[in-house]
Design a protein around this motif. Structure first.
Motif, mmCIF file in Angstrom:
data_model
loop_
_atom_site.group_PDB
_atom_site.id
_atom_site.type_symbol
_atom_site.label_atom_id
_atom_site.label_comp_id
_atom_site.label_asym_id
_atom_site.label_seq_id
_atom_site.Cartn_x
_atom_site.Cartn_y
_atom_site.Cartn_z
ATOM 1 N N ALA A 1 6.321 1.096 -10.534
ATOM 2 C CA ALA A 1 5.058 0.455 -10.882
ATOM 3 C C ALA A 1 4.337 1.285 -11.939
ATOM 4 N N PHE A 2 3.250 0.739 -12.457
ATOM 5 C CA PHE A 2 2.375 1.440 -13.382
ATOM 6 C C PHE A 2 0.959 1.399 -12.805
ATOM 7 N N PRO A 3 0.060 2.256 -13.293
ATOM 8 C CA PRO A 3 -1.284 2.285 -12.693
ATOM 9 C C PRO A 3 -1.971 0.928 -12.598
ATOM 10 N N LEU A 4 -1.750 0.050 -13.571
ATOM 11 C CA LEU A 4 -2.394 -1.265 -13.553
ATOM 12 C C LEU A 4 -1.457 -2.387 -13.106
ATOM 13 N N ILE A 5 -0.159 -2.080 -12.998
ATOM 14 C CA ILE A 5 0.829 -3.143 -12.817
ATOM 15 C C ILE A 5 1.660 -2.908 -11.566
ATOM 16 N N SER A 6 1.737 -3.926 -10.714
ATOM 17 C CA SER A 6 2.648 -3.927 -9.569
ATOM 18 C C SER A 6 3.751 -4.950 -9.803
ATOM 19 N N PHE A 7 4.943 -4.627 -9.330
ATOM 20 C CA PHE A 7 6.078 -5.528 -9.457
ATOM 21 C C PHE A 7 6.573 -5.923 -8.073
ATOM 22 N N TYR A 8 7.027 -7.174 -7.953
ATOM 23 C CA TYR A 8 7.622 -7.660 -6.719
ATOM 24 C C TYR A 8 9.134 -7.809 -6.929
ATOM 25 N N GLY A 9 9.919 -7.349 -5.959
ATOM 26 C CA GLY A 9 11.364 -7.511 -6.016
ATOM 27 C C GLY A 9 11.894 -8.026 -4.691
ATOM 28 N N ARG A 10 13.054 -8.660 -4.716
ATOM 29 C CA ARG A 10 13.680 -9.148 -3.485
ATOM 30 C C ARG A 10 14.455 -8.018 -2.830
ATOM 31 N N PHE A 11 14.424 -8.002 -1.492
ATOM 32 C CA PHE A 11 15.140 -6.958 -0.761
ATOM 33 C C PHE A 11 15.491 -7.460 0.630
ATOM 34 N N GLY B 1 13.053 -10.199 2.364
ATOM 35 C CA GLY B 1 11.632 -9.999 2.147
ATOM 36 C C GLY B 1 11.347 -9.598 0.718
ATOM 37 N N ILE B 2 10.150 -9.109 0.514
ATOM 38 C CA ILE B 2 9.694 -8.717 -0.821
ATOM 39 C C ILE B 2 9.289 -7.253 -0.787
ATOM 40 N N VAL B 3 9.807 -6.491 -1.741
ATOM 41 C CA VAL B 3 9.368 -5.112 -1.937
ATOM 42 C C VAL B 3 8.322 -5.112 -3.045
ATOM 43 N N VAL B 4 7.178 -4.500 -2.786
ATOM 44 C CA VAL B 4 6.112 -4.394 -3.775
ATOM 45 C C VAL B 4 5.963 -2.930 -4.177
ATOM 46 N N LEU B 5 6.025 -2.661 -5.461
ATOM 47 C CA LEU B 5 5.857 -1.307 -5.974
ATOM 48 C C LEU B 5 4.403 -1.132 -6.409
ATOM 49 N N ILE B 6 3.782 -0.066 -5.924
ATOM 50 C CA ILE B 6 2.359 0.195 -6.142
ATOM 51 C C ILE B 6 2.183 1.586 -6.747
ATOM 52 N N CYS B 7 1.233 1.723 -7.676
ATOM 53 C CA CYS B 7 0.875 3.020 -8.240
ATOM 54 C C CYS B 7 -0.643 3.157 -8.193
ATOM 55 N N LEU B 8 -1.123 4.198 -7.498
ATOM 56 C CA LEU B 8 -2.565 4.420 -7.322
ATOM 57 C C LEU B 8 -2.858 5.921 -7.300
ATOM 58 N N PRO B 9 -4.111 6.314 -7.542
ATOM 59 C CA PRO B 9 -4.484 7.706 -7.296
ATOM 60 C C PRO B 9 -4.195 8.061 -5.839
ATOM 61 N N GLU B 10 -3.862 9.314 -5.573
ATOM 62 C CA GLU B 10 -3.435 9.713 -4.229
ATOM 63 C C GLU B 10 -4.441 9.337 -3.145
ATOM 64 N N ALA B 11 -5.698 9.643 -3.369
ATOM 65 C CA ALA B 11 -6.718 9.330 -2.359
ATOM 66 C C ALA B 11 -6.824 7.827 -2.137
ATOM 67 N N ALA B 12 -6.759 7.065 -3.226
ATOM 68 C CA ALA B 12 -6.848 5.606 -3.117
ATOM 69 C C ALA B 12 -5.628 5.043 -2.383
ATOM 70 N N MET B 13 -4.454 5.654 -2.560
ATOM 71 C CA MET B 13 -3.254 5.160 -1.888
ATOM 72 C C MET B 13 -3.402 5.259 -0.373
ATOM 73 N N GLU B 14 -3.997 6.337 0.106
ATOM 74 C CA GLU B 14 -4.206 6.473 1.550
ATOM 75 C C GLU B 14 -5.116 5.362 2.075
ATOM 76 N N THR B 15 -6.192 5.097 1.344
ATOM 77 C CA THR B 15 -7.110 4.032 1.759
ATOM 78 C C THR B 15 -6.430 2.677 1.658
ATOM 79 N N PHE B 16 -5.643 2.476 0.609
ATOM 80 C CA PHE B 16 -4.915 1.217 0.438
ATOM 81 C C PHE B 16 -4.041 0.947 1.662
ATOM 82 N N GLN B 17 -3.348 1.977 2.132
ATOM 83 C CA GLN B 17 -2.464 1.804 3.284
ATOM 84 C C GLN B 17 -3.246 1.438 4.545
ATOM 85 N N GLU B 18 -4.410 2.037 4.697
ATOM 86 C CA GLU B 18 -5.238 1.703 5.860
ATOM 87 C C GLU B 18 -5.740 0.263 5.772
#
Length: 456
Positions: free
Chosen positions: A396-406, A414-431
């Motif tokens: 992924a890129f900071p502004l762009i997420s991609f979906y792939g089949r898996f 299902g669908i695999v989603v690739l995400i790119c975020l600042p580290e602190a934001a990634m933790e919150t995203f997961q929550e």
């Protein structure tokens, strides 16, 4: 919760990169890109990757040799890929068809395929080893337009990774090229089953230009983000199977559950979670931009075999606070609205905008671009070893997420989603994602990153 392979240490040994040239002489000429191709927002390199299992009937066949020879044959037909980009007046991109070739790397890794792919896949973790960034090759102008690495695993499986200069093709155009390589690996003779078509004038700006749409995706916004939020970025992938999608749908009113596509539901969820994670000013506007293809649109007759970019990124603009606090259907209506804008006329309006406004970059501040690669065909490319166990986006890129089949270890699609975020934001995203999916969540929340040792 999916279990990603535990922390691994493995060594990748690469041979020196070589240039693969077309197998026969090709025309020396200049070819202009379209006014969709050469926009600023496509002037970057996009990686994809495919993993193949060992196949008994292919014992004795070296995937490196097979791919390299077929690549040379394919380049005889797709010879612009073997050239280099130059820039003309008004930043107009052209391919100088020099037949200099594409970069090719042969590699071996002392690891088995099943150690890299488990209940989910996270190619961004080890992409730098399976697709080595050759120094000096990453530029847009004057650099190889393709970088390919074929990596053999000790189990007999292997990986095919490719980096594409996005100005040359969209993912459907890339798949067309890869399909041609695959045909030659399987013994095809003569021309490709779908002959390549250049004809980039097909998406040239009109004279005079006509821009009937309001293109929110190209509005320039002043960036007021603190520098701390722009620093350490992290990559993760998340698997969404039928259970996860059902869980997200449960947050919608009944009439939306049956009338909304998986893309609509998933994208709305990700946009909401991401907006919450970035802790944006509630009054600030945010955008969702959905990469949409013009192929198949009734008002855009794309020539068969055309392998240039035929995509736009129509956007919807909403307030960050409304996305974060409103029910999920609010974000989903924004996703649907963005998708509905895409027509052939909309794409031509983008081409005209590019020429009129000096080929602007898409909006960076508050924008989230999603690209669904689940149906482009990367998961069907057969080089003789059968279909890949995974074929899709690699990072992924900071502004762009991609979906792939898996398909996970239980055989669940299902669908695999690739995400790119600042580290602190990634933790919150997961929550935030856990709240949306509950106990069904499948994501790499606790795994340790794979460690790799690189050797040339």
């Amino acid at each position: 919760m999916a279990s990603f392979p535990p922390s691994l240490v493995f060594t990748v040994r690469r041979k020196e990169p070589t240039l693969v040239l077309p197998s026969k002489p090709t025309p020396r000429e200049l070819k202009q890109l379209s006014d969709i191709d050469d926009q600023e927002g496509l002037r970057f390199q996009v990686p994809v990757i495919m993993f193949y299992k060992r196949k008994l009937s292919m014992e004795g066949e070296d995937p490196v040799k097979v791919i390299r020879e077929a690549l040379a044959e394919a380049l005889a037909f797709y010879y612009p890929f073997a050239g280099r980009l130059i820039e003309g007046p008004n930043r107009k991109l052209m391919v100088d068809c020099t037949s200099e070739g594409v970069l090719f790397i042969e590699a071996d890794a002392d690891i088995e395929l099943n150690q890299l792919i488990g209940d989910t896949i996270d190619p961004g973790t080890y992409l730098d080893e399976l697709l080595h960034d050759v120094p000096g090759s990453e530029g847009i102008l004057g650099c190889p337009l393709l970088l390919i690495q074929v990596t053999r695993f000790r189990c007999g499986g292997w990986a095919f990774a490719i980096r594409l200069n996005h100005t040359m093709s969209d993912t459907l155009g890339l798949v067309q090229f890869l399909t041609t390589i695959a045909e030659f690996t399987r013994g095809a003779e003569g021309a490709p089953s779908v002959p390549p078509v250049w004809q980039r004038e097909f998406l040239a700006a009109r004279q005079p230009p006509f821009i009937p749409f309001h293109h929110h995706e190209y509005e320039q916004v002043i960036d007021t983000t603190p520098d701390d939020n722009k620093k350490s970025m992290t990559h993760k992938s998340f698997f969404f199977g039928p259970k996860e999608i059902r869980a997200i749908r449960s947050h919608l009113p009944l009439h939306h559950r049956s009338t909304s596509s998986t893309f609509d539901v998933l994208t709305a969820c990700l946009w909401r979670c991401r907006t919450c994670a970035l802790v944006l000013d509630p009054k600030k506007t945010v955008r969702i931009s959905c990469a949409a293809s013009g192929r198949g649109k009734h008002d855009l007759h794309v020539p068969r075999g055309y392998y240039g970019n035929v995509s736009a990124f129509p956007a919807t603009v909403l307030r960050a606070g409304m996305i974060s606090t409103s029910p999920l259907e609010y974000a989903m209506e924004g996703v649907k609205k963005a998708k509905a804008k895409m027509t052939g006329e909309y794409l031509r309006s983008v081409a005209d905008l590019m020429v009129t406004k000096g080929r602007p970059l898409y909006t960076v501040v508050g924008n989230y671009i999603v690209s669904d690669m689940t149906r482009v065909g990367l998961d069907t490319i057969d080089f003789g070893w059968g279909k890949p166990v995974y074929g899709g986006p690699a990072r992924a890129f900071p502004l762009i997420s991609f979906y792939g089949r898996f398909k996970d270890n239980k055989g669940e699609d299902g669908i695999v989603v690739l995400i790119c975020l600042p580290e602190a934001a990634m933790e919150t995203f997961q929550e935030e994602l856990k709240k949306m999916i509950g106990e069904h969540v499948d994501g790499p929340f606790d795994y340790n990153p794979i460690k790799v040792v690189s050797k040339l």
